[in-house]
Design a protein around this motif. Structure first.
Motif, PDB file in Angstrom:
ATOM      1  N   LYS A 104      -2.708  -8.915   1.652  1.00  0.00           N
ATOM      2  CA  LYS A 104      -2.042  -8.554   0.408  1.00  0.00           C
ATOM      3  C   LYS A 104      -2.135  -9.688  -0.605  1.00  0.00           C
ATOM      4  O   LYS A 104      -2.325  -9.461  -1.807  1.00  0.00           O
ATOM      5  CB  LYS A 104      -0.587  -8.202   0.688  1.00  0.00           C
ATOM      6  CG  LYS A 104       0.271  -7.981  -0.563  1.00  0.00           C
ATOM      7  CD  LYS A 104       1.701  -7.701  -0.182  1.00  0.00           C
ATOM      8  CE  LYS A 104       2.600  -7.665  -1.412  1.00  0.00           C
ATOM      9  NZ  LYS A 104       2.714  -8.987  -2.062  1.00  0.00           N
ATOM     10  N   HIS A 105      -1.977 -10.931  -0.130  1.00  0.00           N
ATOM     11  CA  HIS A 105      -2.087 -12.078  -1.035  1.00  0.00           C
ATOM     12  C   HIS A 105      -3.477 -12.158  -1.672  1.00  0.00           C
ATOM     13  O   HIS A 105      -3.632 -12.706  -2.767  1.00  0.00           O
ATOM     14  CB  HIS A 105      -1.804 -13.376  -0.276  1.00  0.00           C
ATOM     15  CG  HIS A 105      -0.423 -13.440   0.311  1.00  0.00           C
ATOM     16  ND1 HIS A 105       0.649 -12.802  -0.253  1.00  0.00           N
ATOM     17  CD2 HIS A 105       0.048 -14.069   1.416  1.00  0.00           C
ATOM     18  CE1 HIS A 105       1.731 -13.033   0.480  1.00  0.00           C
ATOM     19  NE2 HIS A 105       1.397 -13.791   1.494  1.00  0.00           N
ATOM     20  N   LYS A 106      -4.458 -11.594  -0.975  1.00  0.00           N
ATOM     21  CA  LYS A 106      -5.826 -11.590  -1.511  1.00  0.00           C
ATOM     22  C   LYS A 106      -6.089 -10.371  -2.390  1.00  0.00           C
ATOM     23  O   LYS A 106      -7.200 -10.196  -2.898  1.00  0.00           O
ATOM     24  CB  LYS A 106      -6.839 -11.609  -0.362  1.00  0.00           C
ATOM     25  CG  LYS A 106      -6.774 -12.865   0.496  1.00  0.00           C
ATOM     26  CD  LYS A 106      -7.792 -12.790   1.622  1.00  0.00           C
ATOM     27  CE  LYS A 106      -7.743 -14.050   2.485  1.00  0.00           C
ATOM     28  NZ  LYS A 106      -8.734 -13.991   3.596  1.00  0.00           N
ATOM     29  N   GLY A 107      -5.084  -9.511  -2.540  1.00  0.00           N
ATOM     30  CA  GLY A 107      -5.231  -8.324  -3.376  1.00  0.00           C
ATOM     31  C   GLY A 107      -5.645  -7.076  -2.638  1.00  0.00           C
ATOM     32  O   GLY A 107      -5.894  -6.036  -3.254  1.00  0.00           O
ATOM     33  N   ALA A 108      -5.718  -7.134  -1.298  1.00  0.00           N
ATOM     34  CA  ALA A 108      -6.121  -5.973  -0.493  1.00  0.00           C
ATOM     35  C   ALA A 108      -4.897  -5.406   0.232  1.00  0.00           C
ATOM     36  O   ALA A 108      -4.299  -6.082   1.067  1.00  0.00           O
ATOM     37  CB  ALA A 108      -7.193  -6.371   0.520  1.00  0.00           C
ATOM     38  N   TRP A 109      -4.520  -4.196  -0.124  1.00  0.00           N
ATOM     39  CA  TRP A 109      -3.362  -3.547   0.491  1.00  0.00           C
ATOM     40  C   TRP A 109      -3.829  -2.698   1.673  1.00  0.00           C
ATOM     41  O   TRP A 109      -4.168  -1.538   1.516  1.00  0.00           O
ATOM     42  CB  TRP A 109      -2.621  -2.688  -0.528  1.00  0.00           C
ATOM     43  CG  TRP A 109      -1.991  -3.498  -1.615  1.00  0.00           C
ATOM     44  CD1 TRP A 109      -2.617  -4.101  -2.656  1.00  0.00           C
ATOM     45  CD2 TRP A 109      -0.600  -3.795  -1.756  1.00  0.00           C
ATOM     46  NE1 TRP A 109      -1.723  -4.762  -3.445  1.00  0.00           N
ATOM     47  CE2 TRP A 109      -0.459  -4.584  -2.925  1.00  0.00           C
ATOM     48  CE3 TRP A 109       0.544  -3.465  -1.028  1.00  0.00           C
ATOM     49  CZ2 TRP A 109       0.767  -5.064  -3.363  1.00  0.00           C
ATOM     50  CZ3 TRP A 109       1.775  -3.933  -1.472  1.00  0.00           C
ATOM     51  CH2 TRP A 109       1.879  -4.723  -2.617  1.00  0.00           C
ATOM     52  N   LYS A 110      -3.858  -3.298   2.846  1.00  0.00           N
ATOM     53  CA  LYS A 110      -4.311  -2.615   4.059  1.00  0.00           C
ATOM     54  C   LYS A 110      -3.093  -2.129   4.847  1.00  0.00           C
ATOM     55  O   LYS A 110      -2.622  -2.769   5.785  1.00  0.00           O
ATOM     56  CB  LYS A 110      -5.166  -3.554   4.916  1.00  0.00           C
ATOM     57  CG  LYS A 110      -6.388  -4.104   4.204  1.00  0.00           C
ATOM     58  CD  LYS A 110      -7.404  -3.005   3.934  1.00  0.00           C
ATOM     59  CE  LYS A 110      -8.682  -3.574   3.328  1.00  0.00           C
ATOM     60  NZ  LYS A 110      -9.686  -2.524   3.056  1.00  0.00           N
TER      61      LYS A 110
ATOM     62  N   ILE B  92       1.286   0.084   9.547  1.00  0.00           N
ATOM     63  CA  ILE B  92       1.499   1.334  10.287  1.00  0.00           C
ATOM     64  C   ILE B  92       1.359   1.097  11.788  1.00  0.00           C
ATOM     65  O   ILE B  92       2.193   1.532  12.588  1.00  0.00           O
ATOM     66  CB  ILE B  92       0.513   2.411   9.800  1.00  0.00           C
ATOM     67  CG1 ILE B  92       0.836   2.801   8.344  1.00  0.00           C
ATOM     68  CG2 ILE B  92       0.571   3.641  10.704  1.00  0.00           C
ATOM     69  CD1 ILE B  92      -0.193   3.701   7.707  1.00  0.00           C
ATOM     70  N   VAL B  93       0.294   0.384  12.173  1.00  0.00           N
ATOM     71  CA  VAL B  93       0.079   0.121  13.604  1.00  0.00           C
ATOM     72  C   VAL B  93       1.166  -0.807  14.136  1.00  0.00           C
ATOM     73  O   VAL B  93       1.735  -0.569  15.217  1.00  0.00           O
ATOM     74  CB  VAL B  93      -1.316  -0.480  13.848  1.00  0.00           C
ATOM     75  CG1 VAL B  93      -1.476  -0.871  15.324  1.00  0.00           C
ATOM     76  CG2 VAL B  93      -2.398   0.505  13.442  1.00  0.00           C
ATOM     77  N   GLY B  94       1.475  -1.877  13.389  1.00  0.00           N
ATOM     78  CA  GLY B  94       2.519  -2.800  13.834  1.00  0.00           C
ATOM     79  C   GLY B  94       3.867  -2.110  13.953  1.00  0.00           C
ATOM     80  O   GLY B  94       4.575  -2.258  14.963  1.00  0.00           O
ATOM     81  N   GLY B  95       4.243  -1.322  12.930  1.00  0.00           N
ATOM     82  CA  GLY B  95       5.501  -0.586  12.997  1.00  0.00           C
ATOM     83  C   GLY B  95       5.508   0.448  14.097  1.00  0.00           C
ATOM     84  O   GLY B  95       6.531   0.673  14.747  1.00  0.00           O
ATOM     85  N   GLY B  96       4.348   1.083  14.312  1.00  0.00           N
ATOM     86  CA  GLY B  96       4.248   2.064  15.388  1.00  0.00           C
ATOM     87  C   GLY B  96       4.462   1.442  16.752  1.00  0.00           C
ATOM     88  O   GLY B  96       5.117   2.042  17.631  1.00  0.00           O
ATOM     89  N   LEU B  97       3.923   0.238  16.960  1.00  0.00           N
ATOM     90  CA  LEU B  97       4.132  -0.458  18.232  1.00  0.00           C
ATOM     91  C   LEU B  97       5.613  -0.763  18.445  1.00  0.00           C
ATOM     92  O   LEU B  97       6.145  -0.579  19.546  1.00  0.00           O
ATOM     93  CB  LEU B  97       3.314  -1.756  18.255  1.00  0.00           C
ATOM     94  CG  LEU B  97       1.797  -1.606  18.396  1.00  0.00           C
ATOM     95  CD1 LEU B  97       1.128  -2.971  18.274  1.00  0.00           C
ATOM     96  CD2 LEU B  97       1.443  -0.966  19.743  1.00  0.00           C
TER      97      LEU B  97
END
Length: 393
Positions: free
Chosen positions: A278-284, A289-294
């Motif tokens: 995100k700091h680099k401007g890329a909202w992945k 989603i995967v982290g929250g899903g875990l």
């Protein structure tokens, strides 16, 4: 008086550890954000001075213009601020806390006969120290051997993840769950501080020494230091989870607790990756989603099961409950130095702490710690029934 003094040592060291850890993690997060937020300068004067990136920011009523040089400025200032005391203070205070709280009470906090029957608590302490030393040596060796080349960072990331998985499995099969989670966090935290001590600061000192001597600094020092600094930022959230988890027995006492630890640390690393990008401007968002899903999957898997009721409906008397408490709980919860300040050596104390007892003894089964006094499921059910009936003295 010694237990009372140790309680104060625990409190003050924990306080110090949190303060310096905030300073270290805060500066680490800030510089990762700063590195990824810098813009290429357009001013010819800045380019001529060797500025590779700059940023304009506003904070606290003032304007700031941090600048980063490719290697170092041509004219090195006499005064430089070195970011290392935060790291060293965090490790030293953390290790002191580990000694006061865990090593000093190794027979209670580290050894759990249900997990592994150590012949002596001293051997368990030595094994935990071994995790700190071997953890650094293995991690550092992976970085040295596999950290170069085009795919070096990916290879290192995979190998370190595999090693952490193995270490977590081993720790959870050698130590009490609480100690196992803590030592894995301490292992990663020690590697973070060792990165600063052995790589980041020495590299920076060599750059400064070369500049002072009128020589051209070796750009590899900056590259290696940056690599280890990036590793540290990915370790941060997993380490924080491991350290905080010792307050939540439903996590470290869970079946297959090593898997719980690994999945939660993986979730932390994935969420940290989201913010780095995100700091680099890329909202992945897939990382969130995967982290929250875990995290959700672990939470569902660990949801407490309904507690069984006693077969007969005969009311449980306070005398029965008091007898259980005297047999199973007073080892740690009596006198002025009672653990966590919770005293259970009088009828009024037991009644006033009834809800906490129900949560820790009946629902979570976290107490007695490591079930050191061998409280039975029947005794837990009797305490639970007494509290459900109104917890009357």
């Amino acid at each position: 008086m010694l237990p009372y003094a140790m309680n104060w040592a625990d409190l003050l060291l924990r306080w110090l550890h949190v303060i310096v850890a905030i300073a270290w993690i805060g500066s680490s997060f800030y510089f990762v954000w700063l590195d990824n937020s810098l813009e290429k300068p357009t001013d010819p004067e800045l380019k001529a001075r060797g500025v590779d990136g700059e940023l304009w920011a506003v904070h606290g009523g003032g304007f700031y213009n941090p600048q980063k040089y490719r290697v170092a400025p041509k004219n090195l200032p006499q005064h430089l601020h070195w970011f290392y005391w935060e790291s060293y203070s965090t490790w030293l205070s953390g290790f002191a806390l580990l000694c006061v709280l865990y090593f000093y009470h190794a027979g209670i906090f580290i050894v759990d006969p249900r997990v592994f029957a150590w012949s002596s608590p001293g051997y368990a302490v030595a094994a935990m120290l071994g995790f700190l030393v071997v953890g650094w040596l293995v991690y550092d060796g992976i970085c040295r051997v596999f950290g170069q080349g085009k795919n070096g960072d990916l290879t290192v990331g995979i190998l370190v993840a595999v090693y952490v998985l193995i270490a977590a499995w081993l720790a959870c099969h050698l130590f009490a769950g609480r100690a196992a989670f803590l030592i894995i966090g301490a292992m990663l935290g020690s590697s973070m501080s060792a990165n600063v001590f052995f790589w980041i600061i020495p590299g920076q000192r060599r750059v400064v020494a070369a500049m002072r001597a009128g020589q051209t600094p070796d750009p590899m020092d900056g590259k290696r230091g940056k690599q280890r600094s990036v590793h540290n930022t990915y370790f941060t959230l997993p380490v924080l989870f491991a350290m905080l988890s010792n307050h939540y027995s439903f996590v470290y006492d869970a079946p297959n607790n090593w898997m719980v630890l690994v999945l939660m640390m993986l979730a932390g690393a994935l969420i940290r990756q989201f913010f780095v990008l995100k700091h680099k401007g890329a909202w992945k968002w897939q990382y969130w989603i995967v982290g929250g899903g875990l995290i959700m999957a672990v939470a569902v898997a660990l949801a407490p099961k309904p507690q069984p009721s006693l077969a007969n409906a005969k009311p449980i008397t306070f005398a029965q409950v008091q007898h259980i408490v005297q047999e199973r709980c007073l080892l740690c919860h009596s006198g002025a130095a009672a653990s966590k300040g919770v005293r259970l050596d009088s009828a009024s104390d037991i009644v006033s702490h009834a809800q906490a007892i129900y949560q820790q003894v009946v629902v979570l089964k976290a107490m007695p710690l490591n079930n050191a006094t061998q409280m039975t499921d029947l005794e837990r059910a009797e305490i639970g029934q007494w509290i459900k009936d109104g917890a009357k003295p």
